[in-house]
Motif scaffolding. Structure first.
Motif, mmCIF file in Angstrom:
data_model
loop_
_atom_site.group_PDB
_atom_site.id
_atom_site.type_symbol
_atom_site.label_atom_id
_atom_site.label_comp_id
_atom_site.label_asym_id
_atom_site.label_seq_id
_atom_site.Cartn_x
_atom_site.Cartn_y
_atom_site.Cartn_z
ATOM 1 N N LEU A 184 0.795 -1.224 0.000
ATOM 2 C CA LEU A 184 0.000 0.000 0.000
ATOM 3 C C LEU A 184 0.832 1.282 0.000
ATOM 4 C CD1 LEU A 184 -2.948 0.770 -0.183
ATOM 5 C CD2 LEU A 184 -3.039 0.886 2.314
ATOM 6 N N PHE A 185 0.939 1.976 1.157
ATOM 7 C CA PHE A 185 1.651 3.260 1.208
ATOM 8 C C PHE A 185 3.079 3.134 0.686
ATOM 9 C CE2 PHE A 185 -0.981 4.477 5.219
ATOM 10 C CZ PHE A 185 -2.091 4.705 4.417
ATOM 11 N N TYR A 186 3.692 1.957 0.906
ATOM 12 C CA TYR A 186 5.088 1.766 0.533
ATOM 13 C C TYR A 186 5.282 1.690 -0.977
ATOM 14 C CZ TYR A 186 6.007 1.004 5.459
ATOM 15 O OH TYR A 186 6.112 1.173 6.810
ATOM 16 N N LYS A 187 4.187 1.621 -1.734
ATOM 17 C CA LYS A 187 4.275 1.682 -3.190
ATOM 18 C C LYS A 187 4.422 3.120 -3.679
ATOM 19 C CE LYS A 187 1.451 -2.472 -3.865
ATOM 20 N NZ LYS A 187 2.606 -3.332 -4.145
ATOM 21 N N PHE A 188 4.105 4.083 -2.815
ATOM 22 C CA PHE A 188 4.121 5.492 -3.203
ATOM 23 C C PHE A 188 5.301 6.257 -2.603
ATOM 24 C CE2 PHE A 188 -0.336 4.086 -3.052
ATOM 25 C CZ PHE A 188 -0.648 4.211 -4.395
ATOM 26 N N VAL A 189 5.690 5.895 -1.382
ATOM 27 C CA VAL A 189 6.877 6.490 -0.751
ATOM 28 C C VAL A 189 7.618 5.388 0.003
ATOM 29 C CG1 VAL A 189 6.006 8.854 -0.520
ATOM 30 C CG2 VAL A 189 5.561 7.199 1.294
ATOM 31 N N ARG A 190 8.918 5.543 0.093
ATOM 32 C CA ARG A 190 9.709 4.507 0.769
ATOM 33 C C ARG A 190 9.557 4.578 2.283
ATOM 34 N NH1 ARG A 190 13.811 6.503 -2.787
ATOM 35 N NH2 ARG A 190 15.209 7.073 -1.076
ATOM 36 N N HIS A 191 9.194 5.761 2.796
ATOM 37 C CA HIS A 191 9.155 5.940 4.249
ATOM 38 C C HIS A 191 7.854 6.616 4.691
ATOM 39 C CE1 HIS A 191 13.335 4.657 4.606
ATOM 40 N NE2 HIS A 191 13.563 5.390 3.525
ATOM 41 N N PRO A 192 6.722 5.935 4.570
ATOM 42 C CA PRO A 192 5.451 6.556 4.965
ATOM 43 C C PRO A 192 5.366 6.858 6.459
ATOM 44 C CG PRO A 192 5.143 4.227 4.450
ATOM 45 C CD PRO A 192 6.523 4.581 4.013
ATOM 46 N N ILE A 193 6.067 6.093 7.293
ATOM 47 C CA ILE A 193 6.059 6.395 8.733
ATOM 48 C C ILE A 193 6.662 7.775 8.964
ATOM 49 C CG2 ILE A 193 6.988 5.745 10.987
ATOM 50 C CD1 ILE A 193 6.841 2.823 10.089
ATOM 51 N N TYR A 194 7.805 8.022 8.357
ATOM 52 C CA TYR A 194 8.450 9.325 8.525
ATOM 53 C C TYR A 194 7.623 10.438 7.895
ATOM 54 C CZ TYR A 194 12.681 6.843 10.010
ATOM 55 O OH TYR A 194 13.584 6.064 10.677
ATOM 56 N N LEU A 195 7.004 10.160 6.744
ATOM 57 C CA LEU A 195 6.136 11.159 6.115
ATOM 58 C C LEU A 195 4.984 11.528 7.048
ATOM 59 C CD1 LEU A 195 5.129 12.865 3.735
ATOM 60 C CD2 LEU A 195 4.021 10.799 2.835
ATOM 61 N N GLY A 196 4.392 10.527 7.694
ATOM 62 C CA GLY A 196 3.309 10.794 8.639
ATOM 63 C C GLY A 196 3.763 11.670 9.787
ATOM 64 N N PHE A 197 4.963 11.402 10.309
ATOM 65 C CA PHE A 197 5.484 12.235 11.397
ATOM 66 C C PHE A 197 5.677 13.682 10.933
ATOM 67 C CE2 PHE A 197 7.249 8.346 13.640
ATOM 68 C CZ PHE A 197 6.464 8.499 14.765
ATOM 69 N N ILE A 198 6.226 13.870 9.743
ATOM 70 C CA ILE A 198 6.457 15.235 9.244
ATOM 71 C C ILE A 198 5.134 15.981 9.126
ATOM 72 C CG2 ILE A 198 7.202 16.566 7.235
ATOM 73 C CD1 ILE A 198 9.426 14.453 6.846
#
Length: 259
Positions: A184-198
């Motif tokens: 899912l999210f990892y198909k669009f960005v390599r680091h969705p956890i970090y994107l969520g934090f930002i």
């Protein structure tokens, strides 16, 4: 054989030791989850006794120094203990089944220390007073937190926070070999956890200097963390991860990867 290795071997054959390791892992996870929920309120200013903009006042230079030290404690502990070289050394002293739980526990305690000792710097950098827009920005921040939590479940939430390891140890099952997956999210960005934090840290209707300091320093730490983490992932998954880096952007969805 070292004493810790002996303890680890005894744990494998001792049901009581395995059960105690599971209780320890569960307690570490519970402390993490409470700290995570508190972090949402701390940053967003919701339903917690002390937020990023409340608490004991201090002169601005003193507050900056204390806050930077608190963030440094978390960043150093969080990054150093996650590295493979440290884990190889660390598991000489901590039995392997509880290594991840110990890491999670110490990370959570570093967060608790930050919440407790954080010094607010209330000078306002920007403030949005229109209620609908302010609510939309708060909603965006909460979506960021939701992305963080959902992304952990997309990979393996319970392994990431140590429960899988102590549960398998309890039942005598080995941990599965890590597999490279991009759900899912990892198909669009390599680091969705970090994107969520930002997103969660920067989406603020009222941005004080203290909040800005927190957001800026943690964002800088995120980029350092990504560099270190991707080096480990290349070592672990090899060419699969190199191709993934070429194909998928680091943090910005649908943007062509620049590595």
């Amino acid at each position: 054989m070292t004493q810790i290795q002996t303890i680890g071997e005894e744990m494998k054959g001792n049901p009581i030791a395995r059960f105690l390791a599971f209780i320890y892992g569960f307690a570490s996870y519970a402390i993490f989850f409470v700290a995570f929920l508190y972090a949402i309120g701390f940053v967003s200013g919701l339903m917690v006794p002390k937020t990023i903009d409340t608490g004991a006042a201090a002169p601005v230079p003193e507050a900056i120094i204390i806050d930077l030290l608190l963030m440094s404690v978390f960043a150093i502990q969080h990054s150093v203990m996650a590295r493979k070289q440290f884990k190889q050394w660390w598991t000489q002293f901590v039995p392997k089944p509880v290594e991840r739980s110990t890491y999670v526990l110490l990370s959570s305690l570093a967060l608790v220390l930050l919440f407790w000792q954080w010094r607010p710097i209330p000078a306002v950098v920007w403030e949005i007073t229109d209620p609908p827009i302010a609510m939309a920005i708060l909603t965006l921040s909460l979506i960021g937190w939701l992305i963080v939590l959902a992304s952990t479940f997309l990979i393996n939430h319970f392994e990431l926070f140590g429960l899988h390891q102590v549960a398998n140890n309890l039942t005598g099952r080995p941990m599965p070999v890590p597999r490279f997956r991009t759900p899912l999210f990892y198909k669009f960005v390599r680091h969705p956890i970090y994107l969520g934090f930002i997103i969660a840290f920067w989406a603020a209707a009222t941005m004080t200097f203290g909040h800005l300091l927190f957001a800026a320093v943690t964002t800088a730490y995120i980029f350092v963390g990504i560099f270190l983490e991707e080096r480990d992932l290349v070592d672990l998954f090899g060419e699969d991860y190199r191709r993934y880096k070429q194909r998928v952007s680091m943090l910005v969805p649908w943007r062509k990867s620049t590595r």
